[in-house]
Design a protein around this motif. Structure first.
Motif, PDB file in Angstrom:
ATOM      1  N   ARG A  14      18.277 -31.923 -77.109  1.00 58.29           N
ATOM      2  CA  ARG A  14      17.449 -33.094 -76.820  1.00 58.29           C
ATOM      3  C   ARG A  14      16.657 -33.639 -78.105  1.00 58.29           C
ATOM      4  O   ARG A  14      15.786 -33.024 -78.635  1.00 58.29           O
ATOM      5  CB  ARG A  14      16.349 -32.721 -75.824  1.00 58.29           C
ATOM      6  CG  ARG A  14      15.688 -33.805 -75.090  1.00 58.29           C
ATOM      7  CD  ARG A  14      14.499 -33.336 -74.440  1.00 58.29           C
ATOM      8  NE  ARG A  14      14.565 -32.397 -73.394  1.00 58.29           N
ATOM      9  CZ  ARG A  14      14.835 -32.860 -71.986  1.00 58.29           C
ATOM     10  NH1 ARG A  14      14.886 -33.952 -72.001  1.00 58.29           N
ATOM     11  NH2 ARG A  14      14.926 -32.044 -71.156  1.00 58.29           N
ATOM     12  N   ASN A  17      11.850 -36.466 -75.797  1.00 57.30           N
ATOM     13  CA  ASN A  17      11.554 -36.310 -74.408  1.00 57.30           C
ATOM     14  C   ASN A  17      12.105 -37.616 -73.720  1.00 57.30           C
ATOM     15  O   ASN A  17      12.252 -38.728 -74.307  1.00 57.30           O
ATOM     16  CB  ASN A  17      10.044 -36.391 -74.217  1.00 57.30           C
ATOM     17  CG  ASN A  17       9.375 -34.995 -74.393  1.00 57.30           C
ATOM     18  OD1 ASN A  17       9.949 -34.053 -73.999  1.00 57.30           O
ATOM     19  ND2 ASN A  17       8.081 -34.759 -74.849  1.00 57.30           N
ATOM     20  N   HIS A  21      19.889 -33.512 -73.155  1.00 55.06           N
ATOM     21  CA  HIS A  21      20.508 -32.990 -74.353  1.00 55.06           C
ATOM     22  C   HIS A  21      21.813 -33.366 -74.397  1.00 55.06           C
ATOM     23  O   HIS A  21      22.716 -33.840 -73.621  1.00 55.06           O
ATOM     24  CB  HIS A  21      20.676 -31.526 -73.721  1.00 55.06           C
ATOM     25  CG  HIS A  21      19.434 -30.666 -73.791  1.00 55.06           C
ATOM     26  ND1 HIS A  21      18.180 -30.909 -72.806  1.00 55.06           N
ATOM     27  CD2 HIS A  21      18.956 -29.807 -74.374  1.00 55.06           C
ATOM     28  CE1 HIS A  21      17.317 -30.207 -72.910  1.00 55.06           C
ATOM     29  NE2 HIS A  21      17.462 -29.422 -73.971  1.00 55.06           N
ATOM     30  N   SER A  51      14.188 -29.831 -78.289  1.00 59.28           N
ATOM     31  CA  SER A  51      14.814 -28.693 -77.387  1.00 59.28           C
ATOM     32  C   SER A  51      16.285 -28.370 -77.572  1.00 59.28           C
ATOM     33  O   SER A  51      17.076 -29.119 -77.925  1.00 59.28           O
ATOM     34  CB  SER A  51      14.430 -29.279 -75.777  1.00 59.28           C
ATOM     35  OG  SER A  51      15.183 -28.429 -74.973  1.00 59.28           O
ATOM     36  N   TRP A  53      19.872 -26.231 -76.317  1.00 61.74           N
ATOM     37  CA  TRP A  53      20.458 -25.423 -75.349  1.00 61.74           C
ATOM     38  C   TRP A  53      21.599 -24.838 -75.914  1.00 61.74           C
ATOM     39  O   TRP A  53      22.363 -25.461 -76.783  1.00 61.74           O
ATOM     40  CB  TRP A  53      21.079 -26.168 -74.024  1.00 61.74           C
ATOM     41  CG  TRP A  53      20.090 -26.839 -72.951  1.00 61.74           C
ATOM     42  CD1 TRP A  53      18.856 -26.397 -72.999  1.00 61.74           C
ATOM     43  CD2 TRP A  53      20.490 -27.659 -72.035  1.00 61.74           C
ATOM     44  NE1 TRP A  53      18.329 -27.179 -71.831  1.00 61.74           N
ATOM     45  CE2 TRP A  53      19.231 -28.013 -71.159  1.00 61.74           C
ATOM     46  CE3 TRP A  53      21.579 -28.393 -71.935  1.00 61.74           C
ATOM     47  CZ2 TRP A  53      19.263 -28.733 -70.362  1.00 61.74           C
ATOM     48  CZ3 TRP A  53      21.538 -29.155 -70.791  1.00 61.74           C
ATOM     49  CH2 TRP A  53      20.397 -29.375 -70.111  1.00 61.74           C
TER      50      TRP A  53
END
Lengths: 95, 255
Positions: A14, A17, A21, A51, A53
């Protein structure tokens, strides 16, 4: 490089904000924790994200190239599915 | 020739910290292109660059606080081993992956505690450098500790390689806690707590991770000399030879 390769993981980042992603690439790692750290070390060196994943590549279910016609071609001639026939008010930019 | 004797105890104190990160960073750079897998190769290079970057902040500060009499590069390029103040651990050779990880682990656990103390320093600049560095070092600490556990509590082969590394390197951690004149000066002037204050916590942290990694904790045999006082092993000479040769061959070269 080792002959016994570690499993492959897909990395999603990501960038800020409010954004999704997005797939960035893949890493080798022995487990999830290591995959996260490897992804951090390889894909976020230049402030690419806030961020991360990681997903085991083997868990991804992909459509098969043979299904391409049946899956995707029927959409080709259905331009009415694109919202291009509406007149948008000026206040709505960048739709 | 630079008059190194004009450096004061405060400068020596900063060198004790800066030389650690420089020498370790320099050594880690040798792994670039040789990591066990691509991902770890990059991970170590990242750490190396973090450490070199931190060293520069200290050398730049030293340069300023000597009124520019010494340039940043002078500290790196024109000091011989006897003038270097790094702890012995960081000059130990890379060895295999297990050795490098063990050395990194023993250093990171100290580095974070030192920086936490330094971040409360009455010297504002040092405190700022520490605050900035802590973010990077927290990651180093996590990285090396996880690898120690992973390999120590891994296969029989990885366990025995790690035990060898720990047996070889553990004793050099003592050098972090040798109290030098510079340490005493900064502690008594409230600039920064003496490293001795974190010694107990250091061994509590290190030993608990080694236990989790199922590794035996060696007995401490204190080395008879201290890198912090400028007494090094012959290994530092080789590191500096490589670090400094370009500048020695082509003084003030730029590219």
């Amino acid at each position: 490089m080792s002959a016994k390769e570690w499993p492959l993981w897909e990395v999603f980042i990501r960038s800020k904000n409010g954004l999704h992603h997005r797939h960035a690439g893949s890493v080798h790692a022995a487990d999830a924790q290591m995959a996260l750290e490897n992804a951090r070390d390889i894909y976020t060196r230049r402030q690419e994200g806030i961020s991360l994943w990681v997903v085991p590549s083997k868990e991804i279910v992909a459509s098969s190239p043979e299904d391409k016609e049946a899956f995707f071609e029927p959409a080709v001639d259905k331009i009415y599915r694109h919202p291009t026939f509406y007149v948008l008010p000026d206040e709505v930019n960048n739709m | 020739m630079k008059n190194w004797d004009s450096l004061n105890l405060f400068h020596h104190y900063v060198l004790q910290i800066a030389d650690n990160t420089l020498i370790l960073g320099q050594q880690l750079c040798e792994w670039c292109g040789h990591g066990p897998i691509l991902e770890q190769d990059i991970a170590l290079s990242n750490i190396a660059l973090d450490l070199l970057g931190q060293s520069r902040l200290y050398y730049q500060y030293l340069s300023e606080s000597t009124g520019g009499k010494f340039k940043e590069d002078d500290f790196l390029m024109y000091r011989d081993a006897r003038k270097y103040r790094n702890s012995l651990l960081v000059e130990m050779p890379n060895g295999n992956w297990g050795t490098t990880i063990t050395r990194q682990f023993l250093f990171d656990q100290f580095h974070i505690l030192l920086l936490q103390k330094l971040s409360e320093s009455s010297d504002q600049r040092l405190a700022e450098i520490a605050v900035k560095s802590i973010k990077e070092v927290k990651y180093h600490q996590r990285f090396s500790a996880e690898w120690v556990i992973r390999l120590g509590d891994g296969t029989q082969e990885s366990h025995s390689i790690m035990q060898e590394s720990v047996d070889e390197l553990y004793k050099y951690s003592c050098d972090f806690f040798v109290s030098t004149e510079a340490d005493q000066y900064t502690a008594s002037n409230g600039i920064c707590a003496s490293p001795i204050e974190v010694e107990q916590l250091y061994y509590t942290n290190v030993n608990s991770i080694l236990q989790e990694a199922t590794l035996k904790i060696p007995e401490i045999k204190k080395p008879i000399y201290s890198g912090k006082k400028g007494y090094h092993t012959e290994k530092l000479g080789y590191i500096l030879a490589e670090l400094q040769y370009m500048e020695n061959m082509y003084p003030n070269c730029e590219w």
